[in-house]
Motif scaffolding. Sequence first.
Motif, PDB file in Angstrom:
ATOM      1  N   GLU A 401       0.832  -1.210   0.000  1.00 43.34           N
ATOM      2  CA  GLU A 401       0.000   0.000   0.000  1.00 43.34           C
ATOM      3  C   GLU A 401       0.861   1.252   0.000  1.00 43.34           C
ATOM      4  O   GLU A 401       0.572   2.220  -0.711  1.00 43.34           O
ATOM      5  CB  GLU A 401      -0.912  -0.016   1.239  1.00 43.34           C
ATOM      6  N   ASN A 404       2.400   1.925  -3.420  1.00 40.41           N
ATOM      7  CA  ASN A 404       1.429   2.513  -4.338  1.00 40.41           C
ATOM      8  C   ASN A 404       1.223   4.002  -4.060  1.00 40.41           C
ATOM      9  O   ASN A 404       0.979   4.789  -4.976  1.00 40.41           O
ATOM     10  CB  ASN A 404       0.098   1.767  -4.256  1.00 40.41           C
ATOM     11  N   LYS A 405       1.318   4.375  -2.796  1.00 39.79           N
ATOM     12  CA  LYS A 405       1.202   5.801  -2.465  1.00 39.79           C
ATOM     13  C   LYS A 405       2.394   6.586  -3.019  1.00 39.79           C
ATOM     14  O   LYS A 405       2.247   7.724  -3.473  1.00 39.79           O
ATOM     15  CB  LYS A 405       1.092   5.983  -0.958  1.00 39.79           C
ATOM     16  N   GLU A 468      -6.628   7.855   1.175  1.00 39.61           N
ATOM     17  CA  GLU A 468      -7.103   6.538   1.617  1.00 39.61           C
ATOM     18  C   GLU A 468      -8.335   6.117   0.858  1.00 39.61           C
ATOM     19  O   GLU A 468      -8.451   4.976   0.400  1.00 39.61           O
ATOM     20  CB  GLU A 468      -7.411   6.602   3.121  1.00 39.61           C
ATOM     21  N   ALA A 471      -7.446   5.133  -2.657  1.00 34.85           N
ATOM     22  CA  ALA A 471      -6.805   3.812  -2.703  1.00 34.85           C
ATOM     23  C   ALA A 471      -7.845   2.705  -2.589  1.00 34.85           C
ATOM     24  O   ALA A 471      -7.762   1.673  -3.273  1.00 34.85           O
ATOM     25  CB  ALA A 471      -5.765   3.690  -1.591  1.00 34.85           C
TER      26      ALA A 471
END
Length: 472
Positions: A401, A404-405, A468, A471
């Motif tokens: 995660e 990906n950020k 968030e 995502a």
Amino acid sequence: MKEYQTITEISGPLVFAEVDEPVGYDEIVEIETDDGRTLRGQVLESSKGVVAIQVFEGTGGIDRNASVRFLGETMKMPVTEDLLGRVLDGSGQPIDGGPEIVPESREDIVGEAINPYSREYPEEFIQTGVSGIDGMNTLVRGQKLPIFSGSGLPHNDLALQIARQASVPEEEEGDDDEGSEFAVIFGAMGITAEEANEFMDDFERTGALERSVVFMNLADDPAVERTVTPRLALTTAEYLAFEKDYHVLVILTDITNYCEALREIGAAREEVPGRRGYPGYMYTDLAQLYERAGRIEGKEGSVTQIPILTMPGDDDTHPIPDLTGYITEGQIVMDRDLNSQGIEPPINVLPSLSRLMDDGIGEGLTRGDHADVSDQMYAAYAEGEDLRDLVNIVGREALSELDNKYLDFADRFETEFVQQGYDTNRSIDDTIELGWDLLSELPKESLNRIDEDLIEEHYREDEAEAAEVSAD
């Protein structure tokens, strides 16, 4: 003043003549042709009995019957504060239809080297309004910071943007420089007529010409004149800075054309070539130009340089960018891939560098969080760039995660921070606030290059929450 009719040879832009008395190096020469024209030149080489003269207007029409007169002085630039708003050709003659220049002084274009003991260390911020420069590779007064570009890239658009937007932010109370004005000297070498028209249209449209002096050497002008243009521009800059207390930004484009002129003249002199055919003294010659930037103790004004060069074949190991990088204090690199994506201006901040940036930012200079935000964005963007290569192999689904950020951050950094167009003028506060918006997309615990107090003060919880949701 003696007059000779002793021309022995004409080779390219050079004229060789016999003399019976010593002639000084760089001495100005007048050559009168049979058709009544008077051409100006400069002594390039002086030895016993023979001199080599480089002719500014070219050697067309000169034959062995032409008369040669040595004026006994080196080339000088007529300088005055009234030059602001004027357009001159590459040899310093007005081409804007305005009145003749009435100089307050005539200064030698070679100039005097600044005594290192008298130099003040550059540490004061210049705002260009371009986030890729102000936020990540800050320009400092008295610095020489070149732009490394390539053929077909929009370096002219960036040059014009800097010329019309550059400013000295309001000084801190009690600063000795309070009241100093800002001026731009724009020296164009070997540009096309189309480029010249674009430059002039932009200067006139935006009103930037009022605080500028423009020197225009076109591609069809003699190559010899190209070697004089930057020296005329820098002499004017030094006069405005150190006699009239201006903060002067000198933009020189294109240094590659200047170096090609050096190579052409060297070939005409039958010199032994150095790397890739360029003269062996090109490093020294470029240093004579670049080292005329700086601040002098006791003087309020400053001379800051942004030379622009196009790297042949996008090769940063080519002699021109290679030598320039040794002499100057960093570089701004324009990227062909970013340009193909429509990023304006296409500045690649990772290979770019401003060696004096740390001295020009921080508490009391721009904003206290500038350095931390810049360092963190560098780290995050570099991480995102590395992960792009990995994505090509394993795909985004295989990444964590947080990874990906970082990828999302790299995309937003290019499309929102670097991308701003050529007509947007961002203040340093706007640039740093935009940086906080982007960094707030990352978790707080990953911001390991920013002071915790600054994170508590500026971190946008709503940006983190939005990231968030995106995502999910």
